[in-house]
Design a protein around this motif. Structure first.
Motif, PDB file in Angstrom:
ATOM      1  N   MET A  64     -13.892  11.482  41.597  1.00 18.53           N
ATOM      2  CA  MET A  64     -15.339  10.379  42.981  1.00 18.53           C
ATOM      3  C   MET A  64     -15.103  11.450  44.007  1.00 18.53           C
ATOM      4  SD  MET A  64     -16.200   7.978  42.141  1.00 18.53           S
ATOM      5  CE  MET A  64     -16.329   6.562  43.992  1.00 18.53           C
ATOM      6  N   GLU A  65     -14.172  12.317  44.424  1.00 13.79           N
ATOM      7  CA  GLU A  65     -13.292  13.289  45.389  1.00 13.79           C
ATOM      8  C   GLU A  65     -14.220  14.238  45.296  1.00 13.79           C
ATOM      9  OE1 GLU A  65      -9.559  13.358  45.570  1.00 13.79           O
ATOM     10  OE2 GLU A  65      -9.210  11.452  45.868  1.00 13.79           O
ATOM     11  N   MET A  66     -14.891  14.741  44.773  1.00 14.28           N
ATOM     12  CA  MET A  66     -15.751  15.593  43.944  1.00 14.28           C
ATOM     13  C   MET A  66     -16.669  16.389  45.087  1.00 14.28           C
ATOM     14  SD  MET A  66     -17.387  17.580  40.866  1.00 14.28           S
ATOM     15  CE  MET A  66     -18.629  18.253  40.791  1.00 14.28           C
ATOM     16  N   GLN A  67     -17.046  17.041  45.615  1.00 13.83           N
ATOM     17  CA  GLN A  67     -18.367  17.561  46.530  1.00 13.83           C
ATOM     18  C   GLN A  67     -18.773  18.189  45.222  1.00 13.83           C
ATOM     19  OE1 GLN A  67     -18.489  16.219  49.703  1.00 13.83           O
ATOM     20  NE2 GLN A  67     -16.991  15.354  50.253  1.00 13.83           N
ATOM     21  N   GLY A  68     -20.309  17.523  45.463  1.00 15.94           N
ATOM     22  CA  GLY A  68     -21.505  18.486  44.538  1.00 15.94           C
ATOM     23  C   GLY A  68     -22.084  19.135  45.253  1.00 15.94           C
ATOM     24  N   THR A  69     -22.876  19.946  44.524  1.00 11.60           N
ATOM     25  CA  THR A  69     -24.424  20.708  45.021  1.00 11.60           C
ATOM     26  C   THR A  69     -25.268  19.579  45.718  1.00 11.60           C
ATOM     27  OG1 THR A  69     -25.169  21.178  43.137  1.00 11.60           O
ATOM     28  CG2 THR A  69     -23.634  22.441  43.520  1.00 11.60           C
ATOM     29  N   ASP A  70     -26.136  20.585  46.103  1.00  8.76           N
ATOM     30  CA  ASP A  70     -27.248  19.467  46.611  1.00  8.76           C
ATOM     31  C   ASP A  70     -28.073  19.030  45.387  1.00  8.76           C
ATOM     32  OD1 ASP A  70     -27.235  19.832  49.211  1.00  8.76           O
ATOM     33  OD2 ASP A  70     -28.914  21.248  48.973  1.00  8.76           O
ATOM     34  N   GLN A  71     -27.935  19.510  44.191  1.00  6.79           N
ATOM     35  CA  GLN A  71     -28.842  19.314  42.940  1.00  6.79           C
ATOM     36  C   GLN A  71     -27.844  18.026  41.772  1.00  6.79           C
ATOM     37  OE1 GLN A  71     -28.049  22.825  43.597  1.00  6.79           O
ATOM     38  NE2 GLN A  71     -29.800  23.707  42.986  1.00  6.79           N
ATOM     39  N   GLN A  72     -26.656  18.565  41.951  1.00  3.42           N
ATOM     40  CA  GLN A  72     -25.149  17.193  41.502  1.00  3.42           C
ATOM     41  C   GLN A  72     -25.294  15.534  42.564  1.00  3.42           C
ATOM     42  OE1 GLN A  72     -21.967  19.138  41.765  1.00  3.42           O
ATOM     43  NE2 GLN A  72     -21.859  19.268  39.560  1.00  3.42           N
ATOM     44  N   GLN A  73     -25.843  16.141  43.377  1.00  2.00           N
ATOM     45  CA  GLN A  73     -25.691  15.085  44.612  1.00  2.00           C
ATOM     46  C   GLN A  73     -27.330  14.190  43.963  1.00  2.00           C
ATOM     47  OE1 GLN A  73     -23.472  13.647  46.310  1.00  2.00           O
ATOM     48  NE2 GLN A  73     -24.336  11.986  46.214  1.00  2.00           N
ATOM     49  N   ALA A  74     -28.045  15.152  42.810  1.00  2.00           N
ATOM     50  CA  ALA A  74     -29.385  14.501  43.201  1.00  2.00           C
ATOM     51  C   ALA A  74     -29.474  13.997  42.095  1.00  2.00           C
ATOM     52  CB  ALA A  74     -30.967  15.261  43.029  1.00  2.00           C
ATOM     53  N   THR A  87     -21.875  17.176  35.911  1.00  5.55           N
ATOM     54  CA  THR A  87     -21.727  16.229  36.534  1.00  5.55           C
ATOM     55  C   THR A  87     -22.661  15.181  35.887  1.00  5.55           C
ATOM     56  OG1 THR A  87     -22.632  18.592  37.306  1.00  5.55           O
ATOM     57  CG2 THR A  87     -24.315  16.613  37.898  1.00  5.55           C
ATOM     58  N   SER A  88     -22.524  14.831  35.090  1.00  3.88           N
ATOM     59  CA  SER A  88     -23.136  13.821  33.828  1.00  3.88           C
ATOM     60  C   SER A  88     -22.003  12.517  33.866  1.00  3.88           C
ATOM     61  CB  SER A  88     -23.116  14.008  32.966  1.00  3.88           C
ATOM     62  OG  SER A  88     -24.138  14.881  32.400  1.00  3.88           O
ATOM     63  N   VAL A  89     -20.412  13.475  33.467  1.00  2.12           N
ATOM     64  CA  VAL A  89     -19.570  12.680  33.777  1.00  2.12           C
ATOM     65  C   VAL A  89     -18.766  11.976  34.912  1.00  2.12           C
ATOM     66  CG1 VAL A  89     -16.812  12.624  33.062  1.00  2.12           C
ATOM     67  CG2 VAL A  89     -18.126  14.018  31.267  1.00  2.12           C
ATOM     68  N   ASN A  90     -19.145  12.796  35.670  1.00  2.00           N
ATOM     69  CA  ASN A  90     -18.710  12.373  37.342  1.00  2.00           C
ATOM     70  C   ASN A  90     -19.831  11.629  38.392  1.00  2.00           C
ATOM     71  OD1 ASN A  90     -15.994  14.183  38.684  1.00  2.00           O
ATOM     72  ND2 ASN A  90     -16.907  15.939  37.687  1.00  2.00           N
ATOM     73  N   GLY A  91     -20.970  11.418  37.495  1.00  3.19           N
ATOM     74  CA  GLY A  91     -21.953  10.764  37.574  1.00  3.19           C
ATOM     75  C   GLY A  91     -21.005   9.219  37.528  1.00  3.19           C
ATOM     76  N   LEU A  92     -20.789   9.612  36.091  1.00  9.57           N
ATOM     77  CA  LEU A  92     -20.655   8.068  35.261  1.00  9.57           C
ATOM     78  C   LEU A  92     -19.189   7.436  36.457  1.00  9.57           C
ATOM     79  CD1 LEU A  92     -20.759   8.888  31.891  1.00  9.57           C
ATOM     80  CD2 LEU A  92     -22.330   7.490  32.585  1.00  9.57           C
ATOM     81  N   PHE A  93     -18.506   8.190  36.214  1.00  8.80           N
ATOM     82  CA  PHE A  93     -16.981   7.058  37.320  1.00  8.80           C
ATOM     83  C   PHE A  93     -18.205   6.605  38.776  1.00  8.80           C
ATOM     84  CE2 PHE A  93     -14.668  10.280  34.403  1.00  8.80           C
ATOM     85  CZ  PHE A  93     -13.760   9.032  34.178  1.00  8.80           C
ATOM     86  N   ARG A  94     -19.011   7.558  39.120  1.00  9.84           N
ATOM     87  CA  ARG A  94     -19.455   7.168  40.093  1.00  9.84           C
ATOM     88  C   ARG A  94     -20.180   5.692  40.170  1.00  9.84           C
ATOM     89  NH1 ARG A  94     -20.624  11.354  44.399  1.00  9.84           N
ATOM     90  NH2 ARG A  94     -18.738  13.407  43.310  1.00  9.84           N
ATOM     91  N   VAL A  95     -20.830   5.304  39.330  1.00 11.68           N
ATOM     92  CA  VAL A  95     -21.281   3.925  39.207  1.00 11.68           C
ATOM     93  C   VAL A  95     -20.837   3.311  37.656  1.00 11.68           C
ATOM     94  CG1 VAL A  95     -23.182   5.303  39.986  1.00 11.68           C
ATOM     95  CG2 VAL A  95     -23.104   5.691  37.938  1.00 11.68           C
ATOM     96  N   ALA A  96     -20.754   3.457  36.766  1.00 13.38           N
ATOM     97  CA  ALA A  96     -20.065   3.106  35.410  1.00 13.38           C
ATOM     98  C   ALA A  96     -19.240   1.527  35.291  1.00 13.38           C
ATOM     99  CB  ALA A  96     -19.128   3.917  34.958  1.00 13.38           C
ATOM    100  N   GLU A  97     -19.158   1.233  36.657  1.00 13.30           N
ATOM    101  CA  GLU A  97     -17.386  -0.011  36.682  1.00 13.30           C
ATOM    102  C   GLU A  97     -19.006  -0.734  37.369  1.00 13.30           C
ATOM    103  OE1 GLU A  97     -13.959   1.340  37.709  1.00 13.30           O
ATOM    104  OE2 GLU A  97     -13.673   1.313  35.968  1.00 13.30           O
ATOM    105  N   SER A  98     -19.718   0.307  38.460  1.00 11.13           N
ATOM    106  CA  SER A  98     -19.874  -1.158  39.141  1.00 11.13           C
ATOM    107  C   SER A  98     -21.601  -1.468  39.031  1.00 11.13           C
ATOM    108  CB  SER A  98     -19.861  -0.119  40.677  1.00 11.13           C
ATOM    109  OG  SER A  98     -20.881   0.663  40.298  1.00 11.13           O
TER     110      SER A  98
END
Length: 92
Positions: A16-26, A51-62
């Motif tokens: 959740m704290e990872m600052q991604g690149t513009d591509q990762q944020q997209a 990128t995929s794993v971090n994205g899953l942590f950001r949205v999976a539970e919600s």
């Protein structure tokens, strides 16, 4: 056969704290839109799994009470099972 395990809270916090690149944020923005389909095309070693794993942590539970992360090989699926949130099943 799919393997799952409980992921330490520290791993979730790190994602959740990872600052991604513009591509990762997209990519993460597309994951947040449950009507989107995503195809990521990138070279080896460019961070697709991170990128995929971090994205899953950001949205999976919600957004998704349960999800599946598909891999092309058993060894990779087993490795992913140790990285993804508990609500995600990794398999082939």
């Amino acid at each position: 056969m799919a393997f799952t395990r409980t992921v330490p809270k520290s791993q979730k916090s790190k994602a959740m704290e990872m600052q991604g690149t513009d591509q990762q944020q997209a990519i993460w923005d597309c994951l947040s839109d449950s009507s989107s389909h995503i195809i990521v095309i990138a070279r080896a070693g460019t961070g697709k799994t991170t990128t995929s794993v971090n994205g899953l942590f950001r949205v999976a539970e919600s957004l998704w009470p349960s999800s599946v992360f598909c891999a092309f090989g058993k060894a990779i699926a087993d490795e992913l099972a140790c990285k993804v949130p508990p609500t995600v099943t990794a398999g082939t």
